[in-house]
Enzyme design. Structure first.
Site, PDB file in Angstrom:
ATOM      1  N   VAL A  11       1.130  -0.526  -3.474  1.00 29.67           N
ATOM      2  CA  VAL A  11       0.037   0.372  -3.849  1.00 29.67           C
ATOM      3  C   VAL A  11       0.184   0.839  -5.293  1.00 29.67           C
ATOM      4  O   VAL A  11      -0.748   0.779  -6.091  1.00 29.67           O
ATOM      5  CB  VAL A  11      -0.001   1.573  -2.872  1.00 29.67           C
ATOM      6  CG1 VAL A  11      -0.926   2.664  -3.377  1.00 29.67           C
ATOM      7  CG2 VAL A  11      -0.438   1.111  -1.495  1.00 29.67           C
ATOM      8  N   GLU A 149      -5.297   5.231  -0.451  1.00 32.49           N
ATOM      9  CA  GLU A 149      -5.587   3.865  -0.904  1.00 32.49           C
ATOM     10  C   GLU A 149      -5.970   2.995   0.285  1.00 32.49           C
ATOM     11  O   GLU A 149      -5.339   3.060   1.325  1.00 32.49           O
ATOM     12  CB  GLU A 149      -4.318   3.317  -1.577  1.00 32.49           C
ATOM     13  CG  GLU A 149      -4.527   1.990  -2.234  1.00 32.49           C
ATOM     14  CD  GLU A 149      -5.727   2.005  -3.146  1.00 32.49           C
ATOM     15  OE1 GLU A 149      -5.711   2.671  -4.173  1.00 32.49           O
ATOM     16  OE2 GLU A 149      -6.735   1.338  -2.806  1.00 32.49           O
ATOM     17  N   LYS A 202      -7.515   8.474   5.852  1.00 32.75           N
ATOM     18  CA  LYS A 202      -6.711   7.253   5.715  1.00 32.75           C
ATOM     19  C   LYS A 202      -6.142   6.797   7.067  1.00 32.75           C
ATOM     20  O   LYS A 202      -6.287   5.636   7.463  1.00 32.75           O
ATOM     21  CB  LYS A 202      -5.577   7.516   4.717  1.00 32.75           C
ATOM     22  CG  LYS A 202      -4.497   6.471   4.673  1.00 32.75           C
ATOM     23  CD  LYS A 202      -4.942   5.206   3.999  1.00 32.75           C
ATOM     24  CE  LYS A 202      -3.927   4.114   4.221  1.00 32.75           C
ATOM     25  NZ  LYS A 202      -3.958   3.073   3.271  1.00 32.75           N
ATOM     26  N   PHE A 247     -12.896  -7.616  11.320  1.00 27.65           N
ATOM     27  CA  PHE A 247     -11.752  -7.171  12.132  1.00 27.65           C
ATOM     28  C   PHE A 247     -11.968  -7.369  13.625  1.00 27.65           C
ATOM     29  O   PHE A 247     -11.508  -6.591  14.447  1.00 27.65           O
ATOM     30  CB  PHE A 247     -11.365  -5.715  11.788  1.00 27.65           C
ATOM     31  CG  PHE A 247     -10.537  -5.671  10.528  1.00 27.65           C
ATOM     32  CD1 PHE A 247     -11.138  -5.905   9.307  1.00 27.65           C
ATOM     33  CD2 PHE A 247      -9.174  -5.477  10.569  1.00 27.65           C
ATOM     34  CE1 PHE A 247     -10.388  -5.941   8.138  1.00 27.65           C
ATOM     35  CE2 PHE A 247      -8.413  -5.514   9.411  1.00 27.65           C
ATOM     36  CZ  PHE A 247      -9.029  -5.743   8.198  1.00 27.65           C
ATOM     37  N   CYS A 258       1.285  -1.607   7.137  1.00 28.15           N
ATOM     38  CA  CYS A 258       0.411  -0.434   7.300  1.00 28.15           C
ATOM     39  C   CYS A 258      -0.004  -0.160   8.736  1.00 28.15           C
ATOM     40  O   CYS A 258       0.277   0.905   9.266  1.00 28.15           O
ATOM     41  CB  CYS A 258      -0.831  -0.594   6.432  1.00 28.15           C
ATOM     42  SG  CYS A 258      -0.431  -0.528   4.698  1.00 28.15           S
ATOM     43  N   LYS A 318       0.012 -12.190   7.232  1.00 25.98           N
ATOM     44  CA  LYS A 318      -1.368 -12.665   7.092  1.00 25.98           C
ATOM     45  C   LYS A 318      -1.413 -13.600   5.888  1.00 25.98           C
ATOM     46  O   LYS A 318      -0.445 -13.646   5.119  1.00 25.98           O
ATOM     47  CB  LYS A 318      -2.323 -11.492   6.940  1.00 25.98           C
ATOM     48  CG  LYS A 318      -2.148 -10.703   5.654  1.00 25.98           C
ATOM     49  CD  LYS A 318      -3.266  -9.705   5.506  1.00 25.98           C
ATOM     50  CE  LYS A 318      -3.346  -9.225   4.086  1.00 25.98           C
ATOM     51  NZ  LYS A 318      -4.478  -8.349   3.861  1.00 25.98           N
ATOM     52  N   ARG A 325       6.683  -8.064   6.722  1.00 27.58           N
ATOM     53  CA  ARG A 325       6.965  -6.836   7.471  1.00 27.58           C
ATOM     54  C   ARG A 325       6.131  -6.793   8.753  1.00 27.58           C
ATOM     55  O   ARG A 325       4.933  -7.020   8.722  1.00 27.58           O
ATOM     56  CB  ARG A 325       6.681  -5.608   6.594  1.00 27.58           C
ATOM     57  CG  ARG A 325       7.806  -5.370   5.581  1.00 27.58           C
ATOM     58  CD  ARG A 325       7.510  -4.236   4.653  1.00 27.58           C
ATOM     59  NE  ARG A 325       6.480  -4.579   3.678  1.00 27.58           N
ATOM     60  CZ  ARG A 325       6.006  -3.741   2.762  1.00 27.58           C
ATOM     61  NH1 ARG A 325       6.460  -2.508   2.714  1.00 27.58           N
ATOM     62  NH2 ARG A 325       5.084  -4.130   1.904  1.00 27.58           N
TER      63      ARG A 325
HETATM   64  C1  UDX Z   1      -4.510  -2.797   5.892  1.00 22.61           C
HETATM   65  C2  UDX Z   1      -5.912  -2.190   5.667  1.00 22.61           C
HETATM   66  O1  UDX Z   1      -6.899  -3.215   5.840  1.00 22.61           O
HETATM   67  C3  UDX Z   1      -6.027  -1.576   4.285  1.00 22.61           C
HETATM   68  O2  UDX Z   1      -7.270  -0.927   4.142  1.00 22.61           O
HETATM   69  C4  UDX Z   1      -4.891  -0.556   4.115  1.00 22.61           C
HETATM   70  O3  UDX Z   1      -4.914  -0.006   2.813  1.00 22.61           O
HETATM   71  C5  UDX Z   1      -3.552  -1.189   4.387  1.00 22.61           C
HETATM   72  O4  UDX Z   1      -3.544  -1.778   5.685  1.00 22.61           O
HETATM   73  P1  UDX Z   1      -3.209  -5.017   5.181  1.00 22.61           P
HETATM   74  O5  UDX Z   1      -2.082  -4.512   6.024  1.00 22.61           O
HETATM   75  O6  UDX Z   1      -2.898  -5.524   3.814  1.00 22.61           O
HETATM   76  O7  UDX Z   1      -4.327  -3.862   4.991  1.00 22.61           O
HETATM   77  O8  UDX Z   1      -3.891  -6.222   5.976  1.00 22.61           O
HETATM   78  P2  UDX Z   1      -5.207  -6.492   6.816  1.00 22.61           P
HETATM   79  O9  UDX Z   1      -5.969  -7.562   6.163  1.00 22.61           O
HETATM   80  O10 UDX Z   1      -5.919  -5.259   7.144  1.00 22.61           O
HETATM   81  O11 UDX Z   1      -4.568  -7.115   8.151  1.00 22.61           O
HETATM   82  C6  UDX Z   1      -3.636  -6.392   8.939  1.00 22.61           C
HETATM   83  C7  UDX Z   1      -3.189  -7.184  10.120  1.00 22.61           C
HETATM   84  O12 UDX Z   1      -4.244  -7.309  11.072  1.00 22.61           O
HETATM   85  C8  UDX Z   1      -2.753  -8.620   9.839  1.00 22.61           C
HETATM   86  O13 UDX Z   1      -1.592  -8.896  10.595  1.00 22.61           O
HETATM   87  C9  UDX Z   1      -3.902  -9.485  10.307  1.00 22.61           C
HETATM   88  O14 UDX Z   1      -3.498 -10.758  10.710  1.00 22.61           O
HETATM   89  C10 UDX Z   1      -4.417  -8.664  11.480  1.00 22.61           C
HETATM   90  N1  UDX Z   1      -5.838  -8.888  11.767  1.00 22.61           N
HETATM   91  C11 UDX Z   1      -6.797  -8.507  10.884  1.00 22.61           C
HETATM   92  C12 UDX Z   1      -6.224  -9.455  12.990  1.00 22.61           C
HETATM   93  O15 UDX Z   1      -5.376  -9.807  13.829  1.00 22.61           O
HETATM   94  N2  UDX Z   1      -7.547  -9.601  13.254  1.00 22.61           N
HETATM   95  C13 UDX Z   1      -8.518  -9.225  12.391  1.00 22.61           C
HETATM   96  O16 UDX Z   1      -9.699  -9.382  12.716  1.00 22.61           O
HETATM   97  C14 UDX Z   1      -8.138  -8.665  11.155  1.00 22.61           C
END
Ligand code: UDX
Length: 428
Positions: A11, A149, A202, A247, A258, A318, A325
């Site tokens: 961040v 954020e 948040k 999502f 997160c 992802k 993590r």
């Molecule tokens: C997340 C939030 O989206 C972001 O707004 C915040 O600031 C930090 O946390 P991030 O952890 O970088 O971001 O990844 P994100 O793209 O949100 O995916 C999180 C997890 O959910 C991943 O493991 C991804 O594979 C999973 N996921 C996401 C699903 O299993 N299905 C979905 O439809 C979307």
């Protein structure tokens, strides 16, 4: 504007570099000397598309130091972006925040706005205020604010530059407006609120997204039992604007630094106030269960799992990041190794991190090498290159052509036509 950002993690670094790109002079501070020395030379410690170039382009407006005192001396606005890792009980560990607030207090040299960007429990704004007050001995006026954020790893720069909204919580409107000036060039909605509401926005946002994922995973599990296809169901649901299609990808569940942490932190917050958060409990339970479901699918495909040769595609939590993590891959690999499986794994960027945890895994150069002699190929991260790979070549390489597609990236009909046994999530 003169800005200081304390903490050069995901961040902090992205925020600092992006704010420099918006024309501000930004000093980034971190206690990790090696990291700061690297950043001075343009070495970016994380894999984030575009970050290195943006840093290079803005190097005149960016400074890096290990001294909070130097960092804040000229700054009008100081962002705190240090880590808040979970403790054993799931609460956010505030050690770094408290220590930074203390140092800021001791080194105050005039009016400043101290903005918390780390994800913190509700009430930390007040805590930071009292620590700064105590340590600056009331010599200087200051404001504390919260500006959570929302950026995602892998698309962090895009997310910073194209936010759906910016949330700013502060006691005094003038302080919030001053912070808002930084974000004006982004032409987005700016929500000004009290600090506690900003802090909760948040957690509530991240938890809601995690809930969407657990919800669709639960629907996927029901789909398998009633003979429906979760991809079709999610599409049909998502077109309702009140639901939204983002999502709703069913799969192996959520990971990353997160979602798991923030849901846990909100749970702790609720429990500390004697409220048992039933939905949040279910979000975590379904997520845990989803990993077991993937293992079961591998078992089902192979009959017995003991001693089998398995190929793993994708290790990062992802795509477009090397972050592992809370990654599904780590739990799945651990379970497979416990059963004596032999594993060949491929990830475009994250293998070196997993190597530190599991030295017994063979980390190979591409998808085809991971498939070599495998009795089952398991897709754990939906990297684009896996969607595009030559499946005929994969089939030839495998001992027995079977794919457990834990991210639903393939069309079951097409893949079965090619002669693979196929198991997706919620698609049977
Ligand atoms: C997340 C939030 O989206 C972001 O707004 C915040 O600031 C930090 O946390 P991030 O952890 O970088 O971001 O990844 P994100 O793209 O949100 O995916 C999180 C997890 O959910 C991943 O493991 C991804 O594979 C999973 N996921 C996401 C699903 O299993 N299905 C979905 O439809 C979307």
């Amino acid at each position: 504007m003169q800005i200081c950002v304390i903490g050069t993690g995901y961040v902090g670094l992205v925020t600092g570099v992006c704010m420099a790109d918006l024309g501000n002079n930004v000093t980034c501070v971190d206690i990790d000397k090696a990291k700061i020395d690297g950043l001075k030379k343009g070495v970016v410690p994380i894999y984030e598309p575009g970050l290195k170039d943006l840093l290079k382009r803005n190097k005149k407006r960016l400074k890096f130091t290990t001294s909070i005192k130097d960092g804040i001396s000229k700054a009008a606005i100081v962002f705190i972006a240090v880590g808040t890792p979970p403790t054993k009980t799931g609460e956010a560990d505030l050690t770094y925040i408290k220590s930074v607030a203390k140092t800021i207090g001791k080194n105050m040299n005039g009016y400043k706005i101290i903005v918390d960007k780390s994800t913190v429990p509700v009430g930390v704004g007040d805590l930071v205020e009292s620590i700064i007050e105590d340590n600056s001995k009331g010599k200087y006026d200051f404001d504390v604010a919260s500006c959570p954020e929302f950026l995602r790893e892998g698309s962090a720069i895009y997310d910073f530059m194209n936010p759906d909204r910016v949330v700013i919580g502060a006691k005094r409107k003038e302080a919030a407006q001053k912070i808002a000036e930084i974000f004006k060039p982004l032409n987005t909605k700016i929500i000004i609120s009290d600090i506690r509401s900003a802090e909760l926005i948040k957690h509530a946002s991240n938890t809601f997204l995690a809930m969407k994922i657990s919800f669709i995973n639960e629907i996927a599990n029901i789909c398998e039992r009633v003979g429906a296809d979760v991809e079709v169901v999610a599409n049909g649901m998502g077109l309702d604007k009140r639901i939204g299609k983002l999502f709703l990808n069913a799969g192996a569940g959520f990971g990353g630094s997160c979602f798991p942490k923030d849901v846990e932190a909100l749970r702790s917050m609720a429990r500390n106030e004697d409220y048992e958060p039933l939905i949040l409990n279910a979000v975590m339970d379904v997520n845990k269960q989803q990993r077991k479901i993937v293992i079961n699918k591998i078992k089902q495909m192979l009959g017995t799992i003991e001693g089998r040769q398995i190929g793993i595609l994708g290790l990062a939590f992802k795509p477009n990041t090397d972050d592992i993590r809370e990654a599904v891959s780590v739990d799945i690999i651990r379970a497979l190794l416990d059963k004596g499986c032999r594993i060949k794994a491929f990830d475009p960027v994250a293998a070196k991190r997993v190597k530190k945890i599991f030295s017994q895994v063979q980390y190979v150069k591409d998808e085809y090498a991971a498939a070599e002699n495998a009795e089952c190929l398991v897709v754990l991260t939906e990297w684009n290159e896996f969607k595009e790979m030559d499946l005929k070549k994969i089939k030839k390489a495998m001992k027995k052509p079977g794919i457990v597609d834990a991210r639903n990236i393939y069309d079951p009909k097409k893949i079965k036509k090619l002669g693979f046994e196929y198991a997706g999530i919620g698609r049977n």
